[in-house]
Scaffold this active site. Structure first.
Site, PDB file in Angstrom:
ATOM      1  N   ARG A 183      -0.847 -11.148  -2.540  1.00  0.00           N
ATOM      2  CA  ARG A 183      -0.271  -9.914  -2.045  1.00  0.00           C
ATOM      3  C   ARG A 183       1.233  -9.906  -2.348  1.00  0.00           C
ATOM      4  O   ARG A 183       1.887 -10.963  -2.277  1.00  0.00           O
ATOM      5  CB  ARG A 183      -0.503  -9.873  -0.537  1.00  0.00           C
ATOM      6  N   THR A 221      -6.053   1.640  -6.154  1.00  0.00           N
ATOM      7  CA  THR A 221      -6.213   0.204  -6.132  1.00  0.00           C
ATOM      8  C   THR A 221      -7.398   0.034  -7.060  1.00  0.00           C
ATOM      9  O   THR A 221      -7.977   1.021  -7.498  1.00  0.00           O
ATOM     10  CB  THR A 221      -6.482  -0.213  -4.669  1.00  0.00           C
ATOM     11  N   THR A 280      -3.988  -4.234  -6.680  1.00  0.00           N
ATOM     12  CA  THR A 280      -3.364  -2.931  -6.431  1.00  0.00           C
ATOM     13  C   THR A 280      -1.901  -2.884  -6.822  1.00  0.00           C
ATOM     14  O   THR A 280      -1.223  -3.919  -6.824  1.00  0.00           O
ATOM     15  CB  THR A 280      -3.487  -2.580  -4.926  1.00  0.00           C
ATOM     16  N   ASN A 323      -0.742  -0.068  -5.225  1.00  0.00           N
ATOM     17  CA  ASN A 323      -0.741   0.861  -4.096  1.00  0.00           C
ATOM     18  C   ASN A 323      -1.077   2.274  -4.552  1.00  0.00           C
ATOM     19  O   ASN A 323      -2.227   2.573  -4.794  1.00  0.00           O
ATOM     20  CB  ASN A 323       0.565   0.805  -3.306  1.00  0.00           C
ATOM     21  N   SER A 380      -5.570  -3.287   3.196  1.00  0.00           N
ATOM     22  CA  SER A 380      -6.968  -2.968   3.547  1.00  0.00           C
ATOM     23  C   SER A 380      -7.952  -3.553   2.537  1.00  0.00           C
ATOM     24  O   SER A 380      -9.167  -3.411   2.703  1.00  0.00           O
ATOM     25  CB  SER A 380      -7.169  -1.453   3.573  1.00  0.00           C
ATOM     26  N   GLY A 407      -7.405   2.685  -0.296  1.00  0.00           N
ATOM     27  CA  GLY A 407      -6.539   2.611   0.892  1.00  0.00           C
ATOM     28  C   GLY A 407      -7.359   2.179   2.097  1.00  0.00           C
ATOM     29  O   GLY A 407      -8.211   1.287   2.015  1.00  0.00           O
TER      30      GLY A 407
HETATM   31  N1  GLY Z   1      -2.368  -0.808  -1.168  1.00  0.00           N
HETATM   32  C1  GLY Z   1      -3.570  -0.632  -0.489  1.00  0.00           C
HETATM   33  C2  GLY Z   1      -3.917  -1.792   0.363  1.00  0.00           C
HETATM   34  O1  GLY Z   1      -3.524  -2.909   0.074  1.00  0.00           O
HETATM   35  O2  GLY Z   1      -4.542  -1.618   1.370  1.00  0.00           O
END
Ligand code: GLY
Length: 567
Positions: free
Chosen positions: A106, A379, A397, A399, A451, A472
């Site tokens: 992440r 994503t 992702t 985003n 998410s 999302g």
């Molecule tokens: N960017 C969407 C997520 O990570 O939930």
């Protein structure tokens, strides 16, 4: 069942005709394969050329991890809307010897980030800064993630990244939806960039079948091939990223890049009706929330209900509502915030949460103002399995669609706008309408809550289904519903992917129904008290299912250019 969709090129009416499960990857001659059943190994991803790159590696003797890495790098080239090296993601791996691995790559807040950086002097949120342009980017994790995964592969990076380099250097024919996406974002690409990127076509609009060549990106990929992760986080690429940030008012520094590390996390593993669900822990909210939803579902007779009936949707929406309320309050980066994980998935607690559920009646989510959910929530997910039963589930992702729209000058890749996944102010919805509190406040070097829910379902200790989706906050509900569809409603993988989905996320207090939902069911839900809003597509789910006879069915979502490949 196998269904191929043939593209017809607008210019010259050249027919894409070759099968992507052949051993060559032809970037000007390909089809979308929505369902395929094969004997050895398969990949399902958001783009035919990315799936073909992964399947090519499987044929060459690579394992599922090798194929996943090749797919990830190819997606960064052929699916700029969401495929990436400038973003981050999560990978869940089940090895044939039974080892479970989850890799967290992440994005992180830059070292100069601080709590109120997206508020004006009066404390009002400045969502344009967390969503658009240079200040919206977290420190990318994708390349570190691929190198963290590489140790579970069997091939060297030079082989795995080469299909992506070729696609970037020599180009490929873009699809109609990619052409639309690039045209729609042209103004943003010009507005947010200091160096005009390859995505901008000056002479006319992009059309289906046009060739997209990305020379700067090819050079960046070559530096990664030569130097490993250092080819991204240090040296020339790092210099180009930092210079881009300086030109555009961003804050990512050399130290942020050099210090970025992907992390292996303790996987989430729990029983659901005799199947084991292997999924992603924090900083993904998805695994915990799916665990909550499935464990709560088990307390009711969901398998006696009819798929997408008013009764089933009522129950599942109320479960979703309560779980999303917990998400907003409790979940954030576990390295920075003590999250009561065990308590949140405790069955007594979950039972108590449903004590006020009245079948046939909508609950309500009062007191916090409604968020808004935009159409673009880009994503991307891919699922992979190989002939030995190694399985990989990855969701990755930048985003929003095309992330921050900032392409690193002379490096050719898009940066994410992941900072918007932090809660910029308690109670203020992000671009997915999700609200958060202290647990997910902005803080230097912290990972923003996600998410993304890459998941593997095990049956008798072996991978049975490999699944995930973009979307999302709808990622979590789509993964939950896909698991229920497969296990409770005994659906085929094809139907579990393609039948309409629904979504409730507590706030806004709205039940979203995907296009195609039964109108009578909608009326019954309205009569129960739900505020219903129609949605276009919910997610782009990719499922690989291992059949009882050992064959493998890979299903790519009808909702996009998604495609499956295998042999
Ligand atoms: N960017 C969407 C997520 O990570 O939930």
């Amino acid at each position: 069942m196998r269904k191929s969709i043939l593209f017809v090129l607008v210019s010259g009416a050249l027919l894409f005709s070759c099968r992507p499960d052949s051993s060559t990857v032809d970037p000007f001659n390909y089809v979308q394969v929505k369902d395929t059943t094969v004997s050895n190994g398969a990949v399902a991803s958001a783009h035919p050329l990315a799936s073909a790159a992964g399947a090519y590696i499987l044929r060459k003797g690579g394992n599922a991890v090798d194929a996943a890495i090749a797919t990830q790098f190819a997606l960064a080239v052929v699916f700029p809307e969401a495929g990436n090296i400038g973003g981050g993601g999560f990978t869940v791996i089940r090895l044939k010897d039974g080892t479970n691995i989850t890799i967290d790559y992440r994005e992180k807040a830059p070292g100069k980030a601080f709590r109120d950086m997206y508020l004006d002097s009066a404390g009002n949120p400045l969502l344009n800064l967390s969503q658009d342009g240079h200040l919206a980017s977290g420190v990318p994790g994708a390349v570190a993630g691929m190198f963290a995964a590489l140790k579970y592969g069997t091939m060297k990076i030079d082989k795995l990244i080469q299909p992506a380099i070729d696609l970037a250097e020599k180009g490929f024919a873009i699809t109609a939806s990619e052409a639309r996406g690039l045209n729609r974002h042209k103004e943003d690409f010009l507005k947010y960039n200091t160096v005009v990127p390859a995505f901008v076509r000056e002479d006319r609009e992009w059309q289906e079948g046009d060739t997209l060549i990305q020379t700067d990106l090819a050079n960046t990929l070559k530096r990664i091939k030569e130097e490993g992760a250092k080819g991204f986080y240090e040296g020339e690429t790092a210099k180009l990223i930092v210079e881009e940030m300086e030109r555009g008012g961003g804050i990512i520094s050399y130290d942020d890049l050099k210090n970025y590390e992907a992390k292996e996390r303790e996987p989430i593993l729990f029983d659901y009706k005799g199947y084991e669900i292997l999924t992603m822990p924090l900083p993904s909210s998805g695994g915990i929330i799916v665990e909550q939803m499935l464990k709560t579902s088990k307390m009711f007779n969901l398998d006696q209900m009819k798929f997408n009936s008013a009764e089933a949707v009522n129950l599942m929406a109320e479960i979703e509502r309560r779980s999303f309320a917990d998400r907003g309050k409790y979940l954030g980066d576990p390295d920075f915030y003590k999250v009561p994980v065990k308590a949140l998935v405790n069955e007594d607690y979950l039972k108590e949460r449903m004590a006020d559920f009245v079948p046939g009646k909508a609950g309500n989510s009062k007191d916090i103002k409604e968020g808004f959910i935009p159409e673009s929530e880009e994503t991307t997910h891919y699922s992979v399995i190989d002939k030995d039963g190694n399985a990989v589930s990855t969701t990755t992702t930048i985003n929003g669609g095309y992330g921050s729209r900032v392409v690193v000058g002379h490096a050719g890749f898009l940066m994410n706008n992941e900072m918007d996944d932090f809660s910029v102010k308690p109670g203020v919805p992000n671009m997915f309408g999700a609200v958060g509190q202290e647990a997910n406040a902005v803080q230097a070097n912290k990972r923003m809550l996600s998410s993304m829910t890459p998941t593997i379902i095990l049956k008798d200790g072996k991978p049975w289904a490999i699944l995930g989706t973009p979307g999302g906050t709808t990622i979590i509900t789509s993964v939950y519903q896909t698991i229920v569809d497969l296990i409770d409603f005994k659906m085929s993988a094809h139907d579990a992917v393609n039948k309409p989905k629904f979504h409730h996320q507590w706030l806004p207090d709205v039940l979203y129904l995907e296009k195609g939902f039964d109108e009578n069911v909608q009326k019954s839900l309205e009569a129960m008290g739900y505020t219903i809003k129609p949605r276009g597509a919910i997610g782009r789910t990719e499922v690989i299912l291992v059949n009882d006879d050992g064959t493998i069915t890979a299903v790519a979502d009808r909702r996009g250019d998604d495609s499956a490949a295998g042999y």
